[in-house]
Scaffold this motif. Structure first.
Motif, PDB file in Angstrom:
ATOM      1  N   ASP A 292       0.975  -1.314   0.229  1.00 56.59           N
ATOM      2  CA  ASP A 292      -0.017  -0.133  -0.072  1.00 56.59           C
ATOM      3  C   ASP A 292       0.899   1.252  -0.015  1.00 56.59           C
ATOM      4  O   ASP A 292       0.535   2.330  -0.764  1.00 56.59           O
ATOM      5  CB  ASP A 292      -0.916  -0.042   1.128  1.00 56.59           C
ATOM      6  CG  ASP A 292      -2.005  -0.938   1.072  1.00 56.59           C
ATOM      7  OD1 ASP A 292      -2.408  -1.548  -0.054  1.00 56.59           O
ATOM      8  OD2 ASP A 292      -2.702  -1.738   2.181  1.00 56.59           O
TER       9      ASP A 292
ATOM     10  N   ASP B 170      -6.975   1.980  12.709  1.00 55.35           N
ATOM     11  CA  ASP B 170      -6.040   3.052  12.697  1.00 55.35           C
ATOM     12  C   ASP B 170      -5.332   2.943  14.032  1.00 55.35           C
ATOM     13  O   ASP B 170      -4.044   3.517  13.841  1.00 55.35           O
ATOM     14  CB  ASP B 170      -6.705   4.453  12.717  1.00 55.35           C
ATOM     15  CG  ASP B 170      -7.290   4.919  11.329  1.00 55.35           C
ATOM     16  OD1 ASP B 170      -6.545   4.297  10.198  1.00 55.35           O
ATOM     17  OD2 ASP B 170      -8.423   5.557  11.159  1.00 55.35           O
TER      18      ASP B 170
ATOM     19  N   ASP C  67     -12.990   0.389  11.865  1.00 53.55           N
ATOM     20  CA  ASP C  67     -11.972   0.938  10.971  1.00 53.55           C
ATOM     21  C   ASP C  67     -11.270   2.034  11.852  1.00 53.55           C
ATOM     22  O   ASP C  67     -10.012   2.158  11.849  1.00 53.55           O
ATOM     23  CB  ASP C  67     -12.651   1.964   9.977  1.00 53.55           C
ATOM     24  CG  ASP C  67     -13.064   1.557   8.967  1.00 53.55           C
ATOM     25  OD1 ASP C  67     -12.966   0.302   8.835  1.00 53.55           O
ATOM     26  OD2 ASP C  67     -14.155   1.764   8.193  1.00 53.55           O
TER      27      ASP C  67
ATOM     28  N   THR D 201      -8.158   5.157   7.365  1.00 58.29           N
ATOM     29  CA  THR D 201      -7.208   5.298   6.334  1.00 58.29           C
ATOM     30  C   THR D 201      -5.922   6.355   6.885  1.00 58.29           C
ATOM     31  O   THR D 201      -5.407   7.017   6.165  1.00 58.29           O
ATOM     32  CB  THR D 201      -7.873   6.250   4.877  1.00 58.29           C
ATOM     33  OG1 THR D 201      -8.289   7.555   5.546  1.00 58.29           O
ATOM     34  CG2 THR D 201      -9.095   5.331   4.680  1.00 58.29           C
TER      35      THR D 201
END
Length: 475
Positions: free
Chosen positions: A102, A278, A274, A434
């Protein structure tokens, strides 16, 4: 044999290696002495600079892209060796493998062109004189040699400034990090495999701590790029000649803000899953990792219930990506954080803490009080809020340290929150899940990642017009 560092190919036979210990690893790196460092800088200033300046920017992008593809290719010996070298780091292989792909994808040709357009608009200024809107001509020029001193808190963080330096056609003298020296080394060797001629503009060394060798470098370079703690950057700045410029990237602090829209029956599990990622991804070691989570009251799920769900999600990630054993000092900071949370849960109405049996991860819930930093390593505090002004008030004392905020709210409120968060010092806003994956062309700490590495040279419009009177074909 593990190799750390890189010497320009034409100097390799005359600059030997030495065996050193980096954490659990025994590695071989270029012999770092005042004499070898001076010789390498002399080489970079002359031969290295002439070589890299001979490439057009598009050609450099193509070479970097080819090297990056070697790091992305799962059948590549370069990638396989890098993954083996990183195995002794503090992260499991699967996490490293996923992150490497990534992360490195950001340095492919399309993304590199995005970097340059974001900063320059017209990247041709790196190749030749270009006209300016106001008149005259300008060109962007890199320093003869730039020194980069990297930190190793997250694998591959060195690639940002490494690649940026090559894009501006400047030779690079880098000092790799003790914690993670391998990605920069692998990239340099991959680039040599693609184009050994271009590799003459690259040198990577390692030496322990703040060695006297740094001062040898400081006296020779006009620009220093350094990553590290604020006190380290302060010492570097105090050591630099007045003519040497410092680009310092110091300690930063990031967080999440969860709006009530993201806590309905359909969204709350995904949202907190999510957020947990992180936290888990590289164990909050990055400057863009969340240390606290602000959760809005008034949703279907209360902030306290959200904290409990976040703890559950951390446990889910722990099964897949277990955290490494902590060093003694790290354990002590975690124990202090957990103990303080347990005391608060007894003394403060509404406070609570959820902690894994082995204290490998925890979530504290604090209904009131000043925001405090996390000990990292998957330990996070949840704070409830009623309005965004509550969040802003908590953040204002931390303005100098703020970087990334992940936000989960509706489009109608997102831009308003982003505006107010930027007013208190936030320089990047991201979606939850993200935070640790920056995008091509992002402004690191609110700055221009590539343009900071150059100086502008202008030809005044009046000079251009005056020279027109002297052309050979004048009447």
């Amino acid at each position: 044999m593990k190799l750390v560092g890189f010497v320009p190919p034409s100097l390799r036979e005359t600059i030997g290696t030495e065996r050193v210990t980096l954490g659990p690893d025994h590695v071989y790196c270029p012999k770092a002495t005042a004499e070898t460092v001076t010789r390498v800088i002399d080489h970079l200033e002359t031969k290295g600079r002439a070589i890299i300046q001979s490439y057009r920017v598009d050609e450099l992008i193509d070479r970097i892209d080819e090297a990056v593809r070697l790091l992305l290719d799962r059948t590549s010996l370069v990638r396989e060796k890098l993954l083996r070298d990183l195995q002794t780091s503090e992260y499991d292989r699967e996490m490293i493998d996923l992150h490497l792909t990534d992360y490195v994808k950001q340095f492919r040709a399309h993304e590199l062109r995005t970097f340059l357009v974001e900063d320059f608009g017209n990247p041709a200024v790196l190749d030749t004189w270009q006209p300016r809107v106001k008149g005259g001509l300008s060109r962007a020029i890199a320093a003869p040699v730039t020194y980069h001193s990297w930190s190793g808190n997250v694998p591959g963080v060195s690639l940002w400034s490494f690649v940026s330096q090559l894009l501006v056609k400047g030779p690079i003298f880098g000092k790799v990090a003790t914690r993670e020296p391998y990605v920069a080394t692998a990239f340099a060797y991959a680039l040599e495999q693609v184009d050994a001629h271009l590799a003459e503009a690259i040198a990577l060394f390692w030496w322990p701590g703040e060695s006297e060798l740094q001062h040898v470098v400081y006296e020779r370079v006009p620009l220093v790029v350094a990553y590290g703690h604020n006190d380290t950057l302060a010492r570097i700045e105090a050591s630099l000649p007045v003519t040497t410029r410092l680009l310092g990237y110091g300690h930063k602090w990031s967080f999440s803000v969860i709006g009530k829209e993201a806590l309905d029956a359909y969204e709350y599990e995904r949202t907190l899953h999510d957020v947990a990622w992180d936290v888990v991804n590289f164990n909050q070691q990055g400057c863009y990792s969340p240390q606290v989570v602000f959760v809005e009251r008034g949703g279907n799920v209360s902030p306290r219930e959200a904290a409990a769900q976040l703890f559950h999600e951390l446990g889910t990630w722990e099964v897949k990506h277990p955290i490494r054993p902590l060093a003694l000092a790290e354990k002590q900071r975690v124990q202090a954080y957990v103990s303080s949370g347990r005391i608060r849960a007894i003394q403060c109405e509404g406070a609570d803490i959820w902690c894994a049996p082995d204290a490998s991860y925890s979530v504290r819930f604090e209904p009131e009080g000043a925001v405090e930093p996390s000990p990292l390593h998957r330990h996070v505090t949840v704070y409830p809020f009623d309005t965004i002004e509550d969040v802003l008030a908590a953040l204002r004392p931390l303005r100098a340290y703020l970087q990334t905020a992940s936000v989960a709210t509706s489009t109608e409120r997102m831009t308003d929150w982003a505006t107010q968060l930027s007013d208190v010092g936030v320089t990047r806003l991201a979606a939850v899940g993200t935070m640790t994956g920056t995008e091509a062309g992002w402004h690191h700490d609110g700055r221009l990642s590539v343009m900071d590495l150059i100086q502008w040279v202008d030809i005044d419009e009046r000079l251009y017009r005056a020279s027109e009177r002297l052309v050979s074909y004048r009447q």
